[in-house]
Structures are given as C-alpha cells and as structure tokens.
Design a protein around this motif. Structure first.
Motif, PDB file in Angstrom:
ATOM      1  N   GLU A   1      22.230   6.663  -4.958  1.00  0.00           N
ATOM      2  CA  GLU A   1      23.036   5.590  -4.397  1.00  0.00           C
ATOM      3  C   GLU A   1      24.162   5.183  -5.352  1.00  0.00           C
ATOM      4  OE1 GLU A   1      22.157   6.228  -1.330  1.00  0.00           O
ATOM      5  OE2 GLU A   1      22.482   4.128  -0.881  1.00  0.00           O
TER       6      GLU A   1
ATOM      7  N   TYR B   1       9.179  -3.898 -26.841  1.00  0.00           N
ATOM      8  CA  TYR B   1       9.914  -3.589 -25.611  1.00  0.00           C
ATOM      9  C   TYR B   1      11.210  -4.393 -25.567  1.00  0.00           C
ATOM     10  CZ  TYR B   1       6.522  -0.703 -23.093  1.00  0.00           C
ATOM     11  OH  TYR B   1       5.714   0.311 -22.690  1.00  0.00           O
ATOM     12  N   PHE B   2      11.107  -5.682 -25.914  1.00  0.00           N
ATOM     13  CA  PHE B   2      12.293  -6.529 -25.861  1.00  0.00           C
ATOM     14  C   PHE B   2      13.377  -5.974 -26.782  1.00  0.00           C
ATOM     15  CE2 PHE B   2      14.855 -10.049 -27.466  1.00  0.00           C
ATOM     16  CZ  PHE B   2      15.417 -10.458 -26.274  1.00  0.00           C
TER      17      PHE B   2
ATOM     18  N   GLU C   1      16.154   0.220 -16.239  1.00  0.00           N
ATOM     19  CA  GLU C   1      15.107  -0.085 -15.263  1.00  0.00           C
ATOM     20  C   GLU C   1      14.012   0.976 -15.311  1.00  0.00           C
ATOM     21  OE1 GLU C   1      14.285  -2.588 -13.138  1.00  0.00           O
ATOM     22  OE2 GLU C   1      15.826  -3.553 -14.351  1.00  0.00           O
TER      23      GLU C   1
ATOM     24  N   ASN D   1      14.449  -8.399 -20.107  1.00  0.00           N
ATOM     25  CA  ASN D   1      14.423  -7.243 -20.987  1.00  0.00           C
ATOM     26  C   ASN D   1      13.028  -6.832 -21.438  1.00  0.00           C
ATOM     27  OD1 ASN D   1      17.247  -6.496 -21.187  1.00  0.00           O
ATOM     28  ND2 ASN D   1      17.518  -8.485 -22.119  1.00  0.00           N
ATOM     29  N   THR D   2      11.999  -7.288 -20.724  1.00  0.00           N
ATOM     30  CA  THR D   2      10.663  -6.751 -20.982  1.00  0.00           C
ATOM     31  C   THR D   2      10.070  -6.317 -19.638  1.00  0.00           C
ATOM     32  OG1 THR D   2       9.910  -9.051 -21.015  1.00  0.00           O
ATOM     33  CG2 THR D   2      10.039  -7.950 -23.125  1.00  0.00           C
ATOM     34  N   PRO D   3       9.231  -5.284 -19.653  1.00  0.00           N
ATOM     35  CA  PRO D   3       8.664  -4.795 -18.386  1.00  0.00           C
ATOM     36  C   PRO D   3       7.704  -5.826 -17.787  1.00  0.00           C
ATOM     37  CG  PRO D   3       8.412  -3.158 -20.141  1.00  0.00           C
ATOM     38  CD  PRO D   3       8.829  -4.438 -20.784  1.00  0.00           C
TER      39      PRO D   3
ATOM     40  N   THR E   1       6.194   1.850 -17.809  1.00  0.00           N
ATOM     41  CA  THR E   1       4.949   1.203 -18.249  1.00  0.00           C
ATOM     42  C   THR E   1       3.821   1.447 -17.253  1.00  0.00           C
ATOM     43  OG1 THR E   1       5.687  -0.837 -17.218  1.00  0.00           O
ATOM     44  CG2 THR E   1       5.974  -0.658 -19.593  1.00  0.00           C
TER      45      THR E   1
ATOM     46  N   THR F   1       3.782  -5.910 -28.835  1.00  0.00           N
ATOM     47  CA  THR F   1       4.297  -4.924 -27.882  1.00  0.00           C
ATOM     48  C   THR F   1       5.420  -5.505 -27.033  1.00  0.00           C
ATOM     49  OG1 THR F   1       2.280  -3.668 -27.799  1.00  0.00           O
ATOM     50  CG2 THR F   1       3.674  -3.550 -25.876  1.00  0.00           C
ATOM     51  N   ALA F   2       5.223  -6.751 -26.569  1.00  0.00           N
ATOM     52  CA  ALA F   2       6.281  -7.383 -25.780  1.00  0.00           C
ATOM     53  C   ALA F   2       7.567  -7.442 -26.598  1.00  0.00           C
ATOM     54  CB  ALA F   2       5.854  -8.784 -25.350  1.00  0.00           C
ATOM     55  N   LEU F   3       7.432  -7.759 -27.893  1.00  0.00           N
ATOM     56  CA  LEU F   3       8.621  -7.839 -28.742  1.00  0.00           C
ATOM     57  C   LEU F   3       9.248  -6.465 -28.980  1.00  0.00           C
ATOM     58  CD1 LEU F   3       7.458 -10.556 -31.314  1.00  0.00           C
ATOM     59  CD2 LEU F   3       9.083 -10.791 -29.426  1.00  0.00           C
TER      60      LEU F   3
ATOM     61  N   ILE G   1      14.844  -2.649 -25.303  1.00  0.00           N
ATOM     62  CA  ILE G   1      15.571  -2.802 -24.042  1.00  0.00           C
ATOM     63  C   ILE G   1      16.768  -3.736 -24.214  1.00  0.00           C
ATOM     64  CG2 ILE G   1      15.367  -3.580 -21.647  1.00  0.00           C
ATOM     65  CD1 ILE G   1      12.439  -2.623 -21.778  1.00  0.00           C
ATOM     66  N   PHE G   2      16.592  -4.773 -25.043  1.00  0.00           N
ATOM     67  CA  PHE G   2      17.722  -5.691 -25.269  1.00  0.00           C
ATOM     68  C   PHE G   2      18.861  -4.959 -25.972  1.00  0.00           C
ATOM     69  CE2 PHE G   2      19.911  -9.084 -27.706  1.00  0.00           C
ATOM     70  CZ  PHE G   2      20.319  -9.851 -26.624  1.00  0.00           C
TER      71      PHE G   2
ATOM     72  N   LEU H   1       5.036  -5.456 -16.112  1.00  0.00           N
ATOM     73  CA  LEU H   1       3.606  -5.163 -16.301  1.00  0.00           C
ATOM     74  C   LEU H   1       3.128  -5.672 -17.662  1.00  0.00           C
ATOM     75  CD1 LEU H   1       1.074  -3.916 -15.126  1.00  0.00           C
ATOM     76  CD2 LEU H   1       1.773  -1.708 -16.044  1.00  0.00           C
ATOM     77  N   VAL H   2       3.986  -5.579 -18.668  1.00  0.00           N
ATOM     78  CA  VAL H   2       3.647  -6.110 -19.992  1.00  0.00           C
ATOM     79  C   VAL H   2       3.468  -7.628 -19.895  1.00  0.00           C
ATOM     80  CG1 VAL H   2       4.485  -6.424 -22.359  1.00  0.00           C
ATOM     81  CG2 VAL H   2       4.820  -4.246 -21.211  1.00  0.00           C
TER      82      VAL H   2
ATOM     83  N   SER I   1      20.560  -2.924 -23.358  1.00  0.00           N
ATOM     84  CA  SER I   1      21.387  -3.710 -22.423  1.00  0.00           C
ATOM     85  C   SER I   1      22.651  -4.212 -23.089  1.00  0.00           C
ATOM     86  CB  SER I   1      20.664  -4.941 -21.872  1.00  0.00           C
ATOM     87  OG  SER I   1      19.337  -4.752 -21.730  1.00  0.00           O
TER      88      SER I   1
ATOM     89  N   PHE J   1      17.483   6.223  -6.640  1.00  0.00           N
ATOM     90  CA  PHE J   1      18.389   5.145  -7.035  1.00  0.00           C
ATOM     91  C   PHE J   1      19.703   5.704  -7.592  1.00  0.00           C
ATOM     92  CE2 PHE J   1      14.513   2.665  -6.755  1.00  0.00           C
ATOM     93  CZ  PHE J   1      14.977   1.469  -6.229  1.00  0.00           C
TER      94      PHE J   1
ATOM     95  N   HIS K   1      26.416  -3.647 -21.739  1.00  0.00           N
ATOM     96  CA  HIS K   1      27.424  -4.682 -21.484  1.00  0.00           C
ATOM     97  C   HIS K   1      28.710  -4.392 -22.252  1.00  0.00           C
ATOM     98  CE1 HIS K   1      24.849  -6.897 -18.964  1.00  0.00           C
ATOM     99  NE2 HIS K   1      23.972  -7.208 -19.900  1.00  0.00           N
TER     100      HIS K   1
ATOM    101  N   LYS L   1      11.625   0.500 -18.083  1.00  0.00           N
ATOM    102  CA  LYS L   1      10.657  -0.564 -17.804  1.00  0.00           C
ATOM    103  C   LYS L   1       9.598  -0.072 -16.822  1.00  0.00           C
ATOM    104  CE  LYS L   1      13.999  -3.883 -17.266  1.00  0.00           C
ATOM    105  NZ  LYS L   1      14.383  -5.213 -16.797  1.00  0.00           N
TER     106      LYS L   1
END
Lengths: 224, 225
Positions: free
Chosen positions: B107, B198-199, B157, A68-70, B163, B194-196, B202-203, A72-73, B206, B104, B210, B160
């Motif tokens: 398809e 995005y997480f 996707e 769940n993280t890109p 980026t 930043t990672a957090l 995106i989390f 590239l990051v 997702s 994508f 689900h 992500k």
C-alpha cells in the motif's frame, strides 16, 4: 502430493459455544480499550497542544514512551512486573486493558493533536474575538471541524485495537484466540480452528475497513 | 516498598543480548522478503489485468485486516499439517511477517506510484518508452523518494510486531526476558530493562525517520502515505 489433508469443520462448530465465550471476551476488551484509549488520548492530545511545559513535557514523554515500545511488552510488564509494586494481583483483563489502552491513548493523542493543529489558527482567534473563552472556542469551533478530519485516522485506530485484543491471549485472558488455542489442542485440529478464527476476525473488521476507505474518499473530495 | 535490585539482570545480560540479536534477525529477514514482495503485490494490484489485480488485492486486504498473532498461529500450527513440512518458530515468524509486512508495504508502494502525476507517464510513453521502462526509469525513482518516510515507519512497526514470536517460543528479546524473569524471580527489573531496551532502539530509529522526513519535506518531496 500424497494424501491430501481432509478438512473437517464439524468439531469446530460443535464447540461453537466455546468460541462464543471467546468472542464476548474479545468484544468486552475491545469496548474497554476503545473508550479508555480514545478518551485518555484526547486528554493527552490536549496536553501535547498546551504551552505550559509542566503539562506539555509529561504528555510528550508519555506519548513517546508508549509509541516506541511494543504493546506486548507493555501488557506483560503490567501483568508480571507491576503487581510486585502493588499490594494486589492484576487480572489478565486489567493487564491487557492497561497495555492496549495506554498504547492506543499515545497513538490517538497524536491524531487529536494533528487534527486540532490542522484547523487554521485564525478560527480560534476569531472565536476569541467574538468573546468566547479558549475552552468554548475549542469545544464549539475547533473540535467539531477537527473531529471530522480525524475520523478516518480514529476508525483506523479502532481497527488496530480490535486486532491488538488477540495479544491478551498471551496472559491467558479468555478471548477468541485463547479459546481457539483451547479447541485446537482438545480436538487436534489447528487447521480448521485457526482458519475459522481468522475468518471471524476478517469478517468483523472488513466492514470497518471499508467504512474507513469510504470516509477517506469522502473527506478527500469535500475538503483538503 | 520493593527493594529494586538490577544485579540479576546484569548477570544475565548475555541472554538478553542474544534475544535482541534474534529480534533484529527476524526483523531483517522479514524486511528482506517483505519489501520485494510488497513491490510485486503493488504492481499486480495496479495492473489492468483482473487476474493479477484481484488476487493481489485479496492478499493485501486479508493480511491487513486479520490480527498478526492469528496469522502467526495459522502459519505455525496449521500450515505444517496442511503441507506436511517441519516448521520452526523462526521460519513461521519470517514467513508470517514477510507476507504481513508485504501487504502494508504494497500500500505504501501503491500510494507512492499513484502520487506521481499521470502526465509524466504519458510524456514518457510519448517519448517511446515501454510501460515497463516508464515504471523503472521515471515513475519508481520519484515514487521511492516520496515513500521513504512511510516505508521506514512501517519497518519500525514491523520490529514492534516481531515481539509476537515470543508466544511461539522463538528466543527473541521478549522471550529471553521471560526466561530470565523466571530464573531470577525478578520480573519487575527484567521487564523494565527490556522495555527500556526496546524504547532505546525504536526511539532512535523513529528520531532518524523524523530527520529524514524533515530533509525530504525541505527538498520538496515526501508526503506519500
């Protein structure tokens, strides 16, 4: 349309050795990430399948975080942030390999887990009843069948990894796209250079993609 | 031991927020163009006419089997020279990711359409509907319902993949992160935050997907890939 652009591929081919060095870099990174990513993914996949919470929970956290993280990051984190915690520098290759491998491990772990869980529980139980240990039942009975079903998903992962290697150019690792950037800025011919790069990637991946389609069709016929 | 200090990150929170907004902007624009284009490509590829099916197949395969970053470079650095237009990073990004995600999505659409049983098409034709009507009234409504999970996953996707625009200097969240890291000399804290971010985004998306997937599975639909 005024003055049509005149394509000239000669400068690209005159510098073929620059691109060749890049291609070797791409292949090296690809090989490392396939081995580490799909290998570590198997370990994590077993972890996700485990019942003990101290195995299951960290494996799940790992999978969720890296899926769940890109990517590239992740690469940039390993390149710019991690060295601050470590007493040594991190090379572009290491940063890219870590990011892509861990990301692929998280995705392939789910493929392995899905494959293992798709094999009827009765088979593992029957193998246990025949006196095999859990590890033997997994290695001899469940995995060989599961791997066959997972094959198309795993080759797809391989294709994704190949495409992801281009991200290593963001940390100036010498691979195809990075070398393309170099050539394009030296010769002022981004059109021809990037077209050649795109064609090279397309030709490298097309056989893999076709093989995956063929595998999917074959599996669709032989068993569900 | 490194002494963590997040204060410089909070001091630049507005820059990161702007970056996140731009990330969402590119994602939204690429979705808005990519989804309809994907449907068109899918219908072309399913067509009996070769001159429609063949080009659509070529576009889909090329954009699925080349790295998105190479596509982005081509659209940003090569295309403007070829057609002599000014290209901004934003336009290049939207153009690339619209076509790439359309390949994508095509398809996904195709899988959904093919999954609707042939008998339904024949029955609708027998009732006197034109092929176009059958597609719109009978096949697509069912297909779309089955495609929802695969479709949402693709959208995630896509987010992500956006980026990559940071590499051609569009001020998305990742680009802004790099700027803030250089300004404050705090790459560890900034990149971690930043990672957090995005997480978290995106989390959440997702988890939602689900949930939708389970709902559809419970109602006996879903499962088209």
């Amino acid at each position: 349309m005024a003055a049509l652009y005149r394509w000239n591929f000669a400068p690209v081919f005159e510098n073929a050795e620059v691109l060749w060095a890049g291609a070797l870099g791409t292949l090296r990174l690809f090989a490392i990430c396939v081995v580490l990513g799909l290998g570590f993914g198997l370990v994590v996949g077993f972890g996700r399948h485990a019942k003990a919470p101290w195995i299951y929970l960290p494996a799940t956290a790992f999978v969720e975080f890296f899926r769940n993280t890109p990517v590239l990051v992740q690469i940039l984190w390993f390149y710019y942030a991690l060295p601050i915690l470590l007493p040594f520098q991190i090379s572009p290759l290491t940063a890219a390999a870590l990011g892509i491998s861990l990301n692929s491990a998280a995705f392939s772990a789910e493929i392995y887990r899905g494959g293992i869980e798709s094999i009827d529980r009765g088979q593992a139980e029957a193998a246990r009843a025949l006196g095999m240990t859990a590890a033997q039942a997994m290695r001899r009975v469940v995995l060989p069948q599961a791997l066959r079903r997972m094959l198309p998903a795993l080759t797809n992962r391989g294709i994704e990894i190949f495409k992801m290697t281009t991200l290593a150019s963001a940390v100036a690792y010498v691979e195809l796209l990075q070398q393309g950037k170099l050539l394009a800025s030296l010769n002022f011919n981004p059109i021809e250079t990037y077209t050649v790069i795109a064609v090279v990637f397309f030709l490298c991946l097309l056989p893999l993609v076709q093989a995956t389609y063929a595998l999917e069709r074959r599996l669709g016929r032989s068993d569900a | 031991m490194h002494a963590w200090n997040f204060a410089p990150v909070w001091a630049n929170a507005d820059l990161l927020a702007l970056g996140l907004l731009n990330t969402l902007k590119v994602t939204g624009a690429a979705l808005a163009f990519g989804v309809p284009l994907g449907l068109v490509l899918a219908l072309m590829r399913l067509s009996q006419r070769r001159w429609l099916a063949w080009p659509a197949g070529a576009v889909i395969e090329v954009f699925r089997t080349t790295p998105p970053l190479v596509q982005l470079f081509w659209f940003f650095f090569a295309l403007p020279i070829l057609i002599k237009v000014e290209m901004t990073p934003y336009v290049a990004a939207v153009l690339t990711f619209s076509i790439q995600s359309a390949a994508f999505f095509a398809e996904v659409f195709r899988g959904g359409i093919v999954s609707v049983e042939r008998g339904q098409w024949e029955a609708a034709r027998a009732l006197g509907m034109a092929p176009r009507q059958v597609m719109r009234r009978v096949v697509l409504p069912q297909a779309v319902k089955r495609m929802v999970p695969a479709f949402l996953e693709r959208a995630i996707e896509l987010m992500k993949t956006t980026t990559l625009v940071a590499i051609i200097s569009y001020a998305d969240l990742l680009f802004q992160t790099n700027e803030v890291a250089q300004k404050t000399f705090r790459p560890l804290e900034v990149f971690t935050v930043t990672a957090l971010i995005y997480f978290a985004v995106i989390f959440a998306a997702s988890t939602l997907v689900h949930g939708v997937e389970r709902r559809l599975a419970a109602s006996g639909e879903g499962l088209a890939r």
